[in-house]
Design an enzyme around this catalytic site. Structure first.
Site, PDB file in Angstrom:
ATOM      1  N   ASP A   5      -6.137  15.293 -10.936  1.00 44.07           N
ATOM      2  CA  ASP A   5      -7.114  14.576 -10.121  1.00 44.07           C
ATOM      3  C   ASP A   5      -7.975  13.730 -11.044  1.00 44.07           C
ATOM      4  O   ASP A   5      -8.390  14.210 -12.116  1.00 44.07           O
ATOM      5  CB  ASP A   5      -8.002  15.597  -9.379  1.00 44.07           C
ATOM      6  N   TYR A  28       0.829  -1.204   0.000  1.00 49.51           N
ATOM      7  CA  TYR A  28       0.000   0.000   0.000  1.00 49.51           C
ATOM      8  C   TYR A  28       0.869   1.262   0.000  1.00 49.51           C
ATOM      9  O   TYR A  28       0.757   2.116  -0.866  1.00 49.51           O
ATOM     10  CB  TYR A  28      -0.931  -0.040   1.214  1.00 49.51           C
ATOM     11  N   VAL A  77     -15.209  16.977  -4.561  1.00 53.03           N
ATOM     12  CA  VAL A  77     -15.494  18.204  -3.808  1.00 53.03           C
ATOM     13  C   VAL A  77     -16.184  19.235  -4.722  1.00 53.03           C
ATOM     14  O   VAL A  77     -17.135  19.899  -4.316  1.00 53.03           O
ATOM     15  CB  VAL A  77     -14.194  18.758  -3.188  1.00 53.03           C
ATOM     16  N   ALA A  78     -15.705  19.319  -5.966  1.00 47.83           N
ATOM     17  CA  ALA A  78     -16.299  20.279  -6.911  1.00 47.83           C
ATOM     18  C   ALA A  78     -17.796  20.011  -7.055  1.00 47.83           C
ATOM     19  O   ALA A  78     -18.627  20.925  -7.046  1.00 47.83           O
ATOM     20  CB  ALA A  78     -15.609  20.159  -8.264  1.00 47.83           C
ATOM     21  N   LYS A 127      -3.209  17.556  -4.852  1.00 49.70           N
ATOM     22  CA  LYS A 127      -4.361  18.447  -4.692  1.00 49.70           C
ATOM     23  C   LYS A 127      -3.978  19.922  -4.834  1.00 49.70           C
ATOM     24  O   LYS A 127      -4.844  20.800  -4.807  1.00 49.70           O
ATOM     25  CB  LYS A 127      -5.048  18.214  -3.345  1.00 49.70           C
ATOM     26  N   HIS A 183     -10.167   5.023 -10.533  1.00 52.69           N
ATOM     27  CA  HIS A 183     -10.623   6.298  -9.972  1.00 52.69           C
ATOM     28  C   HIS A 183      -9.616   7.426 -10.151  1.00 52.69           C
ATOM     29  O   HIS A 183      -9.947   8.576  -9.926  1.00 52.69           O
ATOM     30  CB  HIS A 183     -10.935   6.126  -8.478  1.00 52.69           C
TER      31      HIS A 183
HETATM   32  P1  ADQ Z   1      -9.935  11.255  -3.480  1.00 51.35           P
HETATM   33  O1  ADQ Z   1      -8.526  11.497  -3.895  1.00 51.35           O
HETATM   34  O2  ADQ Z   1     -10.134  10.826  -2.093  1.00 51.35           O
HETATM   35  O3  ADQ Z   1     -10.659  10.205  -4.421  1.00 51.35           O
HETATM   36  P2  ADQ Z   1     -12.052  13.383  -3.931  1.00 51.35           P
HETATM   37  O4  ADQ Z   1     -12.790  13.050  -5.147  1.00 51.35           O
HETATM   38  O5  ADQ Z   1     -11.759  14.824  -3.802  1.00 51.35           O
HETATM   39  O6  ADQ Z   1     -10.641  12.682  -3.797  1.00 51.35           O
HETATM   40  O7  ADQ Z   1     -12.894  12.912  -2.687  1.00 51.35           O
HETATM   41  C1  ADQ Z   1     -12.577  13.313  -1.402  1.00 51.35           C
HETATM   42  C2  ADQ Z   1     -13.773  13.059  -0.501  1.00 51.35           C
HETATM   43  O8  ADQ Z   1     -13.368  13.237   0.849  1.00 51.35           O
HETATM   44  C3  ADQ Z   1     -14.921  14.018  -0.752  1.00 51.35           C
HETATM   45  O9  ADQ Z   1     -16.127  13.344  -0.647  1.00 51.35           O
HETATM   46  C4  ADQ Z   1     -14.777  15.058   0.375  1.00 51.35           C
HETATM   47  O10 ADQ Z   1     -15.972  15.618   0.791  1.00 51.35           O
HETATM   48  C5  ADQ Z   1     -14.174  14.218   1.472  1.00 51.35           C
HETATM   49  N1  ADQ Z   1     -13.304  15.051   2.325  1.00 51.35           N
HETATM   50  C6  ADQ Z   1     -12.145  15.632   1.978  1.00 51.35           C
HETATM   51  N2  ADQ Z   1     -11.665  16.335   3.013  1.00 51.35           N
HETATM   52  C7  ADQ Z   1     -12.526  16.192   4.018  1.00 51.35           C
HETATM   53  C8  ADQ Z   1     -12.562  16.657   5.359  1.00 51.35           C
HETATM   54  N3  ADQ Z   1     -11.608  17.403   5.886  1.00 51.35           N
HETATM   55  N4  ADQ Z   1     -13.605  16.280   6.097  1.00 51.35           N
HETATM   56  C9  ADQ Z   1     -14.566  15.491   5.597  1.00 51.35           C
HETATM   57  N5  ADQ Z   1     -14.589  15.034   4.364  1.00 51.35           N
HETATM   58  C10 ADQ Z   1     -13.569  15.372   3.578  1.00 51.35           C
HETATM   59  C11 ADQ Z   1     -10.336   9.431  -5.601  1.00 51.35           C
HETATM   60  C12 ADQ Z   1      -9.732  10.202  -6.761  1.00 51.35           C
HETATM   61  C13 ADQ Z   1     -10.671  11.329  -7.154  1.00 51.35           C
HETATM   62  C14 ADQ Z   1     -12.058  10.781  -7.490  1.00 51.35           C
HETATM   63  C15 ADQ Z   1     -12.560   9.897  -6.377  1.00 51.35           C
HETATM   64  C16 ADQ Z   1     -13.835   9.175  -6.775  1.00 51.35           C
HETATM   65  O11 ADQ Z   1      -8.451  10.712  -6.420  1.00 51.35           O
HETATM   66  O12 ADQ Z   1     -10.152  12.032  -8.276  1.00 51.35           O
HETATM   67  O13 ADQ Z   1     -12.958  11.874  -7.640  1.00 51.35           O
HETATM   68  O14 ADQ Z   1     -11.604   8.893  -6.038  1.00 51.35           O
HETATM   69  O15 ADQ Z   1     -13.671   8.506  -7.976  1.00 51.35           O
END
Ligand code: ADQ
Length: 738
Positions: free
Chosen positions: A372, A87, A377-378, A278, A165
């Site tokens: 990404d 991992y 989030v967007a 990010k 993803h």
């Molecule tokens: P991630 O890299 O984890 O996912 P993202 O799509 O931004 O990225 O999702 C993050 C999630 O975590 C969101 O639902 C957000 O609300 C939550 N989150 C982030 N910070 C937080 C905080 N401080 N407190 C609570 N919640 C928080 C991977 C890929 C992405 C892709 C997703 C799904 O890297 O590009 O969009 O999978 O396919």
């Protein structure tokens, strides 16, 4: 037996973590993007989720029961040192940086690759243990790229889908990745491989072509008769997870607090996992630039940066955390006043109601990853603005940008221009905000996670169905009992064996297909039986076959599709003499093409000329190849030469130089052979199969249509068959493979 149609979701992490509270195990939801997305789909589809629970192998049976019964989750047991290497190692220090274009952060060591293989095998065992006929398997993400092929071997008829993803990088970047070929082959075990965007899909197709020489169409590719479907499917949200809690007391309470705290200020929100992809330091520097260039904003705007800690054991992430902390202190120190802090930093996961309140309240969401896969989030910000207020500033390098054109798209590497866009967002008229946000909001509602999941599963069903339907066209699998029996009874036997794709797996570079000791030993044993006449019939040149196989006594060789041959036990070459007058003319044409195509070259065989463009830029090579074939067809029409289009090559050779004509020459010499067997995997072997008598053992390697009477799974099973014949032992069951 009744077939089940359960969904088995497989991902590295389960969507819940096990934690011990007051001596009792509890399952807690995680906040990653994948967990957020898949949870509602799983509930809908009566599914189980297989993955790692996040513990270090110390969970009790009682904890596993909590997982299974309360959450439908099955934990894959992984020792702590394996997790670290798999991992934190290959997955997060090789794949993650490289797939996000951070080549300088790529760290590879062979140990972590071995751990990646072992971990994928453990996941495979866990899925096989749970699998019931009819189940659909949906594998997620870059940790498990070998799993589709491992599962295909053990569960040949299962419907297997894979979703990536994260981005798929351009092929020149992907080619840097150590063990990239293995990953691509691993993925090809799936019925359906899907990405967030068309761009990633195109990148994947080019890597297949560049590294494996595998051609594909826009939405599918064919692999020894089996089809693998390809799709771009952008992931969405479950809108109700956000809109549904908008008016709950906890959310309203948070909203009131925010109003109170940021009265008179514009609030920009940024929410990210603390990850270098990010673009957090870049955002902070851009914010510094915004404040420095726009003194009128001082005291009037706040950036609320929320980050959730991530992968904290990896050095790069620790360094990032320090960098972010330093930048924030520096900017707050420089611009802050006794009653205004420019950057408010929250470094923890925040509960959903607080997140929803924050999204609702913020005037601007600033989502600026350097790269990404999608970025949820967007979409989360947009879904929280049904009234159409608020502005989204979005990096063009997020997959989300492909479907969110109404956002203010920015290049996060360009701090000055991004700062201008953020300023534009802060000062945008309500009308323009509504125009843009309304369109975005509608799209996020429409392209939700259920539509995404339904579409993926229905594409997977179609793909698996199409695969099952093509199998009946293929010849039936060979059964060992029959062939061994016939072999033993025969006093004289003729065995014709193709080389590439039959005796050895297809290699991406021709010299990698050289025979190893075990194959040489096997051929030695076969030819050692005086009743056997064994001939290797290949498209390769005589010199190559002689160098590789010439030392085996009594092995016949028939190079260039059997244009000439050396019979078993003989030293002399027979067949037609090669005509060479045509070569200078054709060569000059091929040279003209080779000169225009860097990376391509001409191979001269005795009977043929071949233009290879495997190493050339793929699309340009294909385009020129079509032009070349069209030109040659006209020129060669009145001659006995033809141009044949192969796998990234064009071969000009005489019409009669094929395995079928060779067999015709051979047959009178072996009229007393009561056992004739021909094995081969590609188009050129079909010429042979079509000439073989009905009683002969014609065997096609792979699945898909063929003129052969029987089929066999792959080179491994070919070797198994030959071993069985060489010892002529009876064995029950099929050697044809699944
Ligand atoms: P991630 O890299 O984890 O996912 P993202 O799509 O931004 O990225 O999702 C993050 C999630 O975590 C969101 O639902 C957000 O609300 C939550 N989150 C982030 N910070 C937080 C905080 N401080 N407190 C609570 N919640 C928080 C991977 C890929 C992405 C892709 C997703 C799904 O890297 O590009 O969009 O999978 O396919």
């Amino acid at each position: 037996m009744l077939e089940s149609s359960r969904l088995i979701v497989v991902s590295n992490r389960l969507p819940v973590s096990l934690v011990k509270e007051q001596n009792e195990w509890k399952a807690k939801r995680s906040s990653g993007g994948l967990a957020t997305a898949m949870d509602p789909i799983l509930k809908q589809a009566d599914g189980i989720w297989i993955g790692w629970s996040g513990t270090q192998g110390d969970e009790t049976p009682e904890a596993l029961k909590v997982l299974r019964e309360e959450q439908s989750c099955i934990a894959v047991d992984m020792p702590a040192d394996l997790i670290e290497k798999f991992y934190e190692g290959y997955a997060n220090q090789a794949l993650w940086p490289l797939f996000h274009n951070f080549t300088s952060k790529l760290h590879f060591d062979a140990d972590s690759w071995e751990a990646y293989i072992v971990a994928n095998h453990l996941f495979c065992d866990a899925v096989v243990a749970q699998f019931r006929p009819g189940d659909r398997i949906w594998i997620h993400d870059y940790h498990l790229m070998l799993l589709p092929s491992l599962l295909r071997e053990r569960l040949p008829s299962a419907a297997i889908g894979f979703f990536l993803h994260i981005p798929f990088p351009a092929s020149d970047i992907f080619s840097i990745l150590p063990r990239g070929e293995e990953l691509l082959s691993g993925l090809l075990g799936a019925d359906l491989i899907s990405f967030h965007t068309h761009l990633y899909l195109q990148h994947f197709r080019r890597s297949l072509r560049r590294l494996l020489g595998t051609e594909s169409a826009l939405d599918r590719l064919e692999l020894s008769g089996r089809e693998v479907r390809l799709q771009a499917l952008p992931i969405g949200l479950a809108p109700a997870d956000f809109l549904g809690i908008k008016d709950e007391p906890e959310t309203l309470d948070q909203l009131a607090k925010l109003r109170e705290r940021y009265r008179g200020s514009k609030l920009i929100v940024a929410v990210d996992r603390l990850d270098y992809t990010k673009g957090i330091p870049e955002r902070l520097r851009t914010f510094r630039c915004l404040l420095a260039n726009n003194p009128e904003l001082l005291g009037k705007v706040v950036l609320l940066q929320v980050t959730v800690p991530s992968r904290e054991n990896i050095g790069t992430y620790q360094a990032l955390r320090s960098e972010v902390h330093e930048l924030i202190s520096q900017i707050n120190g420089k611009f802050g006043t006794s009653n205004w802090v420019p950057i408010v930093y929250i470094h923890r996961g925040i509960p959903r109601p607080e997140l929803v309140a924050l999204y609702q309240f913020a005037d601007v969401a600033w989502v600026s990853p350097l790269r990404d896969g999608m970025n949820l989030v967007a979409k989360e910000y947009v879904v929280c603005h049904p009234e159409g207020d608020g502005v989204l500033v979005l990096s063009s390098f997020a997959g989300a940008a492909a479907e969110m054109g109404e956002a203010l798209l920015v290049n996060p590497f360009d701090e000055e221009r991004t700062a201008l866009s953020v300023k534009q967002a802060l000062t945008m008229s309500t009308e323009e905000q509504r125009d843009r946000m309304h369109a975005l909001h509608q799209r996020v509602l429409r392209n939700n996670v259920f539509a995404w999941g339904d579409r993926f599963l229905s594409l997977l069903d179609d793909a698996a169905k199409a695969r099952r339907e093509t199998v009946p066209d293929s010849p039936p699998r060979l059964s060992s009992n029959q062939i061994v029996d016939a072999y033993r009874k025969a006093a004289r036997r003729l065995l014709l064996l193709d080389y590439d794709g039959t005796l050895v797996p297809l290699a991406s570079r021709p010299h990698e297909a050289a025979p190893k000791d075990d194959l040489l030993a096997l051929l030695n044993e076969l030819t050692g039986d005086r009743a056997n006449s064994v001939i290797v019939v290949s498209s390769r040149r005589a010199a190559e076959l002689e160098r590789w196989l010439g030392q085996i006594p009594r092995l016949g060789l028939a190079p260039e599709h059997g244009a000439c041959w050396r019979l078993p036990g003989s030293d002399s070459w027979q067949g037609r003499t090669a005509e060479t007058e045509w070569k200078p003319n054709i060569r000059s044409i091929l040279e003209h093409f080779a000169d225009r195509t860097p990376g391509s070259f001409i191979e001269e065989k005795e009977f043929a000329l071949v233009w290879h463009y495997r190493l050339a830029e793929a699309e340009f090579g294909d385009w020129l190849a079509t032009e070349l074939v069209a030109m040659l067809e006209g020129m060669l029409a009145e001659t006995e030469l033809r141009a044949y289009r192969g796998k990234r090559n064009i071969e000009v050779k005489p019409l009669w130089a094929n395995k079928g004509s060779f067999f015709n020459e051979l047959l009178p010499l072996f009229s007393d052979a009561s056992f004739i067997m021909g094995i081969g995997d590609d188009r050129t072997d079909e010429d042979l199969f079509s000439r073989m008598p009905n009683s002969a053992w014609s065997i096609h390697v792979g699945i898909g249509p063929s003129k052969a009477r029987f089929s066999i799974a792959d080179t491994v099973h070919v070797r198994k068959l030959l071993r069985l014949l060489s010892t002529a032992q009876f064995s029950a069951g099929a050697v044809g493979g699944a």
